[in-house]
Design a protein around this motif. Structure first.
Motif, PDB file in Angstrom:
ATOM      1  N   LYS A 102     -39.194  52.360   0.345  1.00 29.98           N
ATOM      2  CA  LYS A 102     -40.100  53.466   0.686  1.00 29.98           C
ATOM      3  C   LYS A 102     -41.107  53.093   1.771  1.00 29.98           C
ATOM      4  CE  LYS A 102     -42.611  52.386  -3.557  1.00 29.98           C
ATOM      5  NZ  LYS A 102     -43.179  52.896  -4.782  1.00 29.98           N
ATOM      6  N   GLU A 144     -43.540  55.665   3.451  1.00 28.23           N
ATOM      7  CA  GLU A 144     -44.630  56.244   2.660  1.00 28.23           C
ATOM      8  C   GLU A 144     -45.975  55.575   2.941  1.00 28.23           C
ATOM      9  OE1 GLU A 144     -43.738  56.333  -1.512  1.00 28.23           O
ATOM     10  OE2 GLU A 144     -41.752  57.196  -1.147  1.00 28.23           O
ATOM     11  N   SER A 175     -50.925  53.746  -0.880  1.00 22.93           N
ATOM     12  CA  SER A 175     -50.330  52.885  -1.896  1.00 22.93           C
ATOM     13  C   SER A 175     -51.105  51.569  -1.911  1.00 22.93           C
ATOM     14  CB  SER A 175     -48.861  52.624  -1.570  1.00 22.93           C
ATOM     15  OG  SER A 175     -48.254  51.890  -2.594  1.00 22.93           O
TER      16      SER A 175
END
Length: 140
Positions: A45, A48, A108
């Motif tokens: 990912k 992201e 994140s």
């Protein structure tokens, strides 16, 4: 003329002795976990949160180098440990402050986000302990 036996008293102690073994084990665990986590995030990912995932990969490399430096012997390994642990401290303080001030840029978490909050603040304490240990085991 100096007594040759007194030179041993002035030589640095190995960083891998005594409590240093625990420190090296903690660094090795962080090296493995940060690197593995970053590898999975980058592979699955990356789009992201590329900055966060690259910072986690960088942290993993720093932990690997610190582990190698602390586990080794000799002045070269000791220098490596000083540099890696110093970079780690600057990194955790910089990333911790950036993530505290602007969470939007870090969707994140990284290992060093919010000073390592996700890891029980161990990433904040670890370089302080590492630098203390390096200083404590240096030669006189």
């Amino acid at each position: 003329m100096s007594d040759p036996s007194s030179r041993a008293d002035h030589a640095p102690r190995p960083t891998s002795s005594g409590p240093g073994r625990v420190l090296i084990a903690v660094y090795a665990i962080f090296a493995l976990s940060a690197t593995a986590r970053a590898a999975v995030q980058i592979a699955t990912k990356f789009s992201e949160a590329p900055v966060a995932y690259l910072l986690s990969a960088f942290a993993g490399v720093v932990y690997i180098l610190a582990t190698i430096g602390l586990a080794g012997s000799g002045p070269g390994r000791r220098r490596l440990a000083w540099v890696a642990v110093g970079i780690e401290l600057v990194g955790v303080l910089a990333v911790g402050t950036l993530t505290a001030l602007d969470t939007a840029d870090f969707p994140s978490d990284t290992v060093w986000s919010l000073y390592g909050r996700g890891y029980g603040f161990v990433p904040l304490v670890l370089p302080l302990v590492g630098l203390w240990w390096l200083r404590r085991t240096r030669g006189r």
